[in-house]
Scaffold this active site. Sequence first.
Site, PDB file in Angstrom:
ATOM      1  N   ASP A   1       0.811  -1.214   0.000  1.00  0.00           N
ATOM      2  CA  ASP A   1       0.000   0.000   0.000  1.00  0.00           C
ATOM      3  C   ASP A   1       0.844   1.264   0.000  1.00  0.00           C
ATOM      4  O   ASP A   1       0.336   2.357   0.244  1.00  0.00           O
ATOM      5  CB  ASP A   1      -0.962   0.012   1.191  1.00  0.00           C
ATOM      6  CG  ASP A   1      -0.280  -0.287   2.513  1.00  0.00           C
ATOM      7  OD1 ASP A   1       0.961  -0.343   2.537  1.00  0.00           O
ATOM      8  OD2 ASP A   1      -0.984  -0.466   3.516  1.00  0.00           O
TER       9      ASP A   1
ATOM     10  N   GLY B   1       1.441   0.167  23.590  1.00  0.00           N
ATOM     11  CA  GLY B   1       0.071   0.606  23.811  1.00  0.00           C
ATOM     12  C   GLY B   1      -0.098   1.853  24.642  1.00  0.00           C
ATOM     13  O   GLY B   1      -1.230   2.229  24.955  1.00  0.00           O
ATOM     14  N   THR B   2       1.007   2.543  24.987  1.00  0.00           N
ATOM     15  CA  THR B   2       0.894   3.742  25.823  1.00  0.00           C
ATOM     16  C   THR B   2       1.098   5.032  25.019  1.00  0.00           C
ATOM     17  O   THR B   2       1.322   6.097  25.590  1.00  0.00           O
ATOM     18  CB  THR B   2       1.901   3.696  26.991  1.00  0.00           C
ATOM     19  OG1 THR B   2       3.238   3.631  26.460  1.00  0.00           O
ATOM     20  CG2 THR B   2       1.647   2.490  27.880  1.00  0.00           C
TER      21      THR B   2
ATOM     22  N   ASP C   1      -8.223  -9.775 -12.225  1.00  0.00           N
ATOM     23  CA  ASP C   1      -6.976  -9.281 -12.792  1.00  0.00           C
ATOM     24  C   ASP C   1      -6.103  -8.721 -11.675  1.00  0.00           C
ATOM     25  O   ASP C   1      -6.567  -8.456 -10.571  1.00  0.00           O
ATOM     26  CB  ASP C   1      -7.244  -8.226 -13.865  1.00  0.00           C
ATOM     27  CG  ASP C   1      -8.021  -7.017 -13.344  1.00  0.00           C
ATOM     28  OD1 ASP C   1      -8.461  -7.037 -12.174  1.00  0.00           O
ATOM     29  OD2 ASP C   1      -8.205  -6.060 -14.113  1.00  0.00           O
TER      30      ASP C   1
END
Length: 722
Positions: A12, A210-211, A451
């Site tokens: 991406d 996670g902080t 495709d």
Amino acid sequence: METRYSTCVFCDGGCAVKAEFEGDCMRVGPADRAFPAFCSKARLIDEYRLHPDRLTKPLKNVGERGNPSWQEISWDQALDEIAERLHTVVETYGAPAVAFAEMPLNVGFGGITRRFMSRLGSPNYTAPTALCMGNTAQVHRAAYGWFSLPNWEATDCVVYFGQHRDEERWPAEYLALKGALARGASLIVVDPRETPTAKLATHHLRIRYGTDAALALGWLHVIIEEGLYDRAFVESQCLGFDDLAQRVAAYPPARVAEICGIDEEAVCTTARVYARAHAAIIPWGVVGDMQRNSTSLLQAQCALRAICGFLNTSERVLGPSVGGVTNAELSRFDWLPADKRALQLGCDTHPLLTFAASSLYREANERAGVPYEPDILAESCSCDPATLFRAMRGEGPYPVKALFSVANNTTMSYAGQQGIVDAFMGQDLVVVFEHWMTPTACLADYVLPGDMWAERDVLGSAFDVGPGFVAGQAFREPVGACKNWYYVVKGLADRLGFAEDFPWEDEHALYDWRLAPLGVTWDDLVRQGGAANELVAIGKFVTPSGSVELKSSVLEQLGFDPLPAYEEPTDPASDGTYPYILFAGSRDRKSYNTNLHQIPSLRAEEPEPRLFINPADARDEALEEGQWCVVESAYGQVELMVHLDEAQPVGTLRIPHGWWKPEAATSQAKLESARLHNDGMLFPDANWNLDPAQGVPNLRGGIHGRVRARSSLSSAASAEGD
């Protein structure tokens, strides 16, 4: 020599590429030699498209779901039967019983699936962007009215929350970062691991997993307390500053340092570096999208950009556009009546990405002169994935009985993987549009061969972010009977009586119609490279108030805390039985989510799914490099190969994302390999583990696990020849 241009979608990162042809020989390279954003995957077009396992003909399952027997059929038979069965589901259960899970980037079409669903009468659409940038866009929208984009050419300070960029992962941004550092920009990296990117940093904050939200709140505290903010911008453009100041007063550096596990002075120093920069940027990173505190982290980042005066300077807020037909305009959300919108799954539980939130911008859009309902990054009007899968299992407000999985390996793309597989098992119709017989395809009634990006002409972008249209040219013809996604949508629309709403014979006629208001055709676009829409509110904020909302009226109206806060993630199983903190979502350099494991040259460099574990923890568990182990949470387990890594913090385990074994011989073995190796088996999609407003799962600290040596080969691993 003929030259064609396109955008690579092997990941991406969206690198611009060109193909030069001499006879049948194709040479692929970066589109711009002065900015050679290009990785090794981009040269593997023919290795990918001509792979012997590539799906090239429509398949029908004449066996049982989960134990399929595949029969090759024609496109006409496939579309006839799918349309008939789809009609039966709608007649029996209603249109909202039909759902689509699609990745627009992988099909090259934005908006056309939503148009089909709007005409059908179903609001239940989701995309993997629900937990990867699309959800970020909705928090940005609540604060600014649109997504913000960094100005890499101007920046003198870059803040990365967990991002690691190199020649193989987002090489265009990697080049932009190197350019900024060469100009003397400072780099602040917030990451528990000492990655190669972190080694480039001026300041590296190794916070606890996670902080991140707590750290951002601490920065806001320092900046406001020390008066380092842009007072003129705050007073003229922002609402809710006093409320924000009161909230962040509860996050002094000492408290934040304790939460994050870092030095107090590091909190203060980095806050000052950011605030005193002339043109700081906080680029998007997926780490912020998959946390229990995701909304608060993203809100706090939005507030940092705003109060320090970086909006519309080093961080650009564009907004909706008019002129050529946008993806959202093509979607025709206005065809969905209010009663159907009210049935959208998750609109009453995790509503920020749903029509419930989108409706709150109606007056702002009217003020700006936007004649359609915007959809940023395919997630402004989408259902909640976890609620969708529950409804597919019969646990929702109404049943969902048909699922189209379009160019995404749906069963492996979200938390609670086994529950998603169970959801597929109860469907009356499953249609998969794919390149490979993936674990998701193994559960289908019909598998339609699509495709790939180098085999199609694409009118980009598939997502509404910026106002530009770009032509992506096909480098090769589609293999076998592979078709593009518009062929499928058009075929179903014609059979269901929707032909007048899909009048374009093929994709080129559709492109010409979308470009007509700009006075150009597809052929013109190819020659000139691109065309631009008009931005209807450049430099302004299309929020309900028309200002930057530091205190979000959208979140408040939806019933959530309008200000950012930090809540310690919890796991009901954290009783000492599971001593390690799990971190998921690690992307390998040689694959893209669940794709590219099929390609021999890439697989040779990363042949197995690896667990990253600190050597000290490995010694405690009697694990050695290259040994197979079992990682367990209270919600599932996976089997991974041990990799000793000093960069991994003690007491934590890093789990890869997207692993399965395409070489597994049978459908059952392919599905089982996903159960054996993919991170979705370890993380629940229960409400307590979801960000309340967005519904994104917490994969970034808070879920506990344990690890042990694999005592013997599992049956599936034995079948794969491990």
